[in-house]
Design an enzyme around this catalytic site. Structure first.
Site, short mmCIF file in Angstrom:
data_model
loop_
_atom_site.label_atom_id
_atom_site.label_comp_id
_atom_site.label_asym_id
_atom_site.label_seq_id
_atom_site.Cartn_x
_atom_site.Cartn_y
_atom_site.Cartn_z
N SER A 11 10.75 6.48 -6.22
CA SER A 11 12.03 6.17 -5.56
C SER A 11 12.02 4.71 -5.13
CB SER A 11 12.21 7.05 -4.33
OG SER A 11 13.31 6.58 -3.56
N ASP B 47 11.92 24.92 -12.98
CA ASP B 47 12.43 24.78 -11.61
C ASP B 47 12.00 25.97 -10.77
OD1 ASP B 47 14.93 22.72 -10.65
OD2 ASP B 47 14.47 24.39 -9.29
N TYR C 20 8.48 11.57 3.00
CA TYR C 20 9.06 11.49 1.65
C TYR C 20 8.71 10.15 1.00
CZ TYR C 20 12.53 10.97 -2.04
OH TYR C 20 13.14 10.74 -3.25
N ASP D 51 6.75 26.95 -9.74
CA ASP D 51 6.49 26.03 -8.62
C ASP D 51 5.46 25.04 -9.16
OD1 ASP D 51 5.44 24.74 -6.39
OD2 ASP D 51 5.37 26.55 -5.15
N GLY E 116 20.79 18.49 -10.03
CA GLY E 116 20.69 17.06 -9.72
C GLY E 116 20.39 16.18 -10.92
N ILE E 117 19.56 15.17 -10.69
CA ILE E 117 19.32 14.15 -11.72
C ILE E 117 18.55 14.76 -12.89
CG2 ILE E 117 18.56 11.79 -12.14
CD1 ILE E 117 18.47 11.30 -9.14
N LYS F 95 6.43 9.29 -2.38
CA LYS F 95 6.95 8.56 -3.54
C LYS F 95 6.14 7.29 -3.81
CE LYS F 95 9.83 11.43 -4.96
NZ LYS F 95 9.84 11.93 -6.34
N1 LIG Z 1 18.99 11.49 -5.31
C1 LIG Z 1 18.43 10.37 -4.88
O1 LIG Z 1 18.99 9.60 -4.09
C2 LIG Z 1 17.05 9.98 -5.35
C3 LIG Z 1 16.63 8.65 -5.19
C4 LIG Z 1 15.37 8.29 -5.62
C5 LIG Z 1 14.54 9.22 -6.20
N2 LIG Z 1 14.97 10.50 -6.35
C6 LIG Z 1 14.04 11.44 -6.97
O2 LIG Z 1 14.63 11.97 -8.14
C7 LIG Z 1 14.20 13.32 -8.33
C8 LIG Z 1 15.40 14.23 -8.43
O3 LIG Z 1 16.18 14.06 -7.28
P1 LIG Z 1 17.52 14.90 -7.06
O4 LIG Z 1 18.37 14.11 -6.15
O5 LIG Z 1 18.09 15.36 -8.36
O6 LIG Z 1 16.91 16.12 -6.25
P2 LIG Z 1 17.37 17.64 -6.12
O7 LIG Z 1 16.84 18.09 -4.82
O8 LIG Z 1 18.85 17.74 -6.41
O9 LIG Z 1 16.61 18.36 -7.32
C9 LIG Z 1 15.25 18.61 -7.25
C10 LIG Z 1 14.95 19.86 -8.05
O10 LIG Z 1 13.56 20.14 -7.91
C11 LIG Z 1 13.41 21.52 -7.71
N3 LIG Z 1 12.15 21.76 -6.99
C12 LIG Z 1 11.87 21.50 -5.70
N4 LIG Z 1 10.62 21.88 -5.40
C13 LIG Z 1 10.09 22.38 -6.55
C14 LIG Z 1 8.82 22.93 -6.88
N5 LIG Z 1 7.85 23.08 -5.96
N6 LIG Z 1 8.61 23.34 -8.17
C15 LIG Z 1 9.60 23.23 -9.09
N7 LIG Z 1 10.81 22.72 -8.83
C16 LIG Z 1 11.05 22.30 -7.57
C17 LIG Z 1 14.62 21.95 -6.91
O11 LIG Z 1 14.87 23.33 -7.03
C18 LIG Z 1 15.71 21.10 -7.55
O12 LIG Z 1 16.33 21.74 -8.66
C19 LIG Z 1 13.27 13.62 -7.16
O13 LIG Z 1 11.94 13.35 -7.53
C20 LIG Z 1 13.72 12.63 -6.10
O14 LIG Z 1 12.69 12.36 -5.18
C21 LIG Z 1 16.19 10.91 -5.95
#
Ligand SMILES: NC(=O)c1ccc[n+]([C@@H]2O[C@H](COP(=O)([O-])OP(=O)(O)OC[C@H]3O[C@@H](n4cnc5c(N)ncnc54)[C@H](O)[C@@H]3O)[C@@H](O)[C@H]2O)c1
Length: 258
Positions: free
Chosen positions: A151, A41, A164, A67, A21-22, A168
């Site tokens: 977020s 991760d 959620y 974790d 992801g991001i 945030k």
């Molecule tokens: N995608 C969106 O629309 C969006 C919008 C606003 C904020 N965000 C925030 O941006 C961040 C990334 O979002 P994303 O869409 O890439 O999410 P994603 O779910 O694609 O990636 C999250 C990553 O965190 C890892 N992860 C989860 N729990 C974990 C833990 N306990 N320990 C270590 N790693 C862990 C997962 O394995 C995954 O690789 C997050 O904080 C999310 O809340 C996302």
């Protein structure tokens, strides 16, 4: 006291949740600028795969399965990073329980206690624990940049997933308190709040349709992608933001304006 200029190329940046992801987009961009990046991760194989790809491109990268709500995992990650790169100057608290939240967006009275607790344990407590683990290395360096990922939903609300959004929103206050507590150590703590971002690696039709619903509320009317958030995080990690702390920067194409 004038501090030495720090560049991104000198930085050693831990990014949690960076295997996908991001977070992966932050890792790629920072390595391209010469930073050493630590991909942390829960998905250890995914972290290894990305770090291997970054090293093959000539970059400096390490991977740890950890974790963020587990102290022993975090300690092993910090010890391993300092052994390899000598210091830690940046932390991006990006890992969160997010993509595992059903796109059906549970109403407040259908969320289970376990789901609520998991959200708080990882998104809130895990962010605090990652800071606790990394800050001693930053204190030793007399300099550090922490970027917490919140977020846009924490600022404008949403009609579901209250656990959620609450987690945030906690990050907004957390950022301000920590910024005041560690400012004297040369550590800056800021927050970036992305809008709804198409971060899924293989989005299905339902996901695409959901992301599309967010477009109409934006001043810049298109689907948001991971690279859209990179510049804000890069700014908060770099020397250009050394006099910025305790702030939240919203990156959502002008959906929430404040
Ligand atoms: N995608 C969106 O629309 C969006 C919008 C606003 C904020 N965000 C925030 O941006 C961040 C990334 O979002 P994303 O869409 O890439 O999410 P994603 O779910 O694609 O990636 C999250 C990553 O965190 C890892 N992860 C989860 N729990 C974990 C833990 N306990 N320990 C270590 N790693 C862990 C997962 O394995 C995954 O690789 C997050 O904080 C999310 O809340 C996302």
């Amino acid at each position: 006291m004038t501090e030495p200029a720090r560049t991104i190329a000198d930085a050693v940046v831990v990014i949690t949740g960076a295997a996908h992801g991001i977070g992966a987009a932050y890792a790629r961009a920072l390595v391209a600028e010469g930073a050493a990046v630590v991909v942390v991760d829960l998905d250890g194989d995914g972290a290894e795969k990305l770090a291997g790809e970054l090293r093959e491109s000539g970059g400096r990268a390490l991977a740890f399965r950890a974790d963020i709500s587990d102290e022993a995992d975090l300690k092993a990650m910090v010890d391993g990073t300092v052994a390899e790169f000598g210091t830690i100057t940046g932390l991006v608290n990006n890992a969160a329980v997010f993509s595992v939240v059903p796109m059906s967006r549970s109403p407040f009275d259908e969320i289970t206690l376990d789901e609520w607790d998991l959200m708080m344990r990882v998104n809130v407590r895990g962010t605090w624990q990652a800071c606790k683990a990394v800050i001693p290395a930053m204190r030793a360096a007399g300099y550090g940049k922490i970027v917490n990922i919140s977020s846009g939903t924490a600022l404008k609300g949403s009609a579901s997933r209250i656990h959620y959004v609450t987690s945030k929103a906690a990050i907004l206050g957390f950022t301000k308190v920590l910024a005041r507590e560690v400012g004297g150590d040369g550590i800056r703590v800021n927050c970036v709040a992305p809008g709804s971002t198409l971060s899924e690696e293989a989005p299905d039709e339902g996901t695409m349709a959901y992301r599309q619903t967010q477009v109409g509320g934006r001043a810049i009317q298109r689907v948001m992608l991971p690279p859209d958030v990179v510049g804000a995080v890069r700014f908060m990690l770099g020397p250009e933001s050394d006099f910025v702390t305790g702030q939240t920067l919203v990156v959502d194409g002008g959906s929430h304006m404040h």
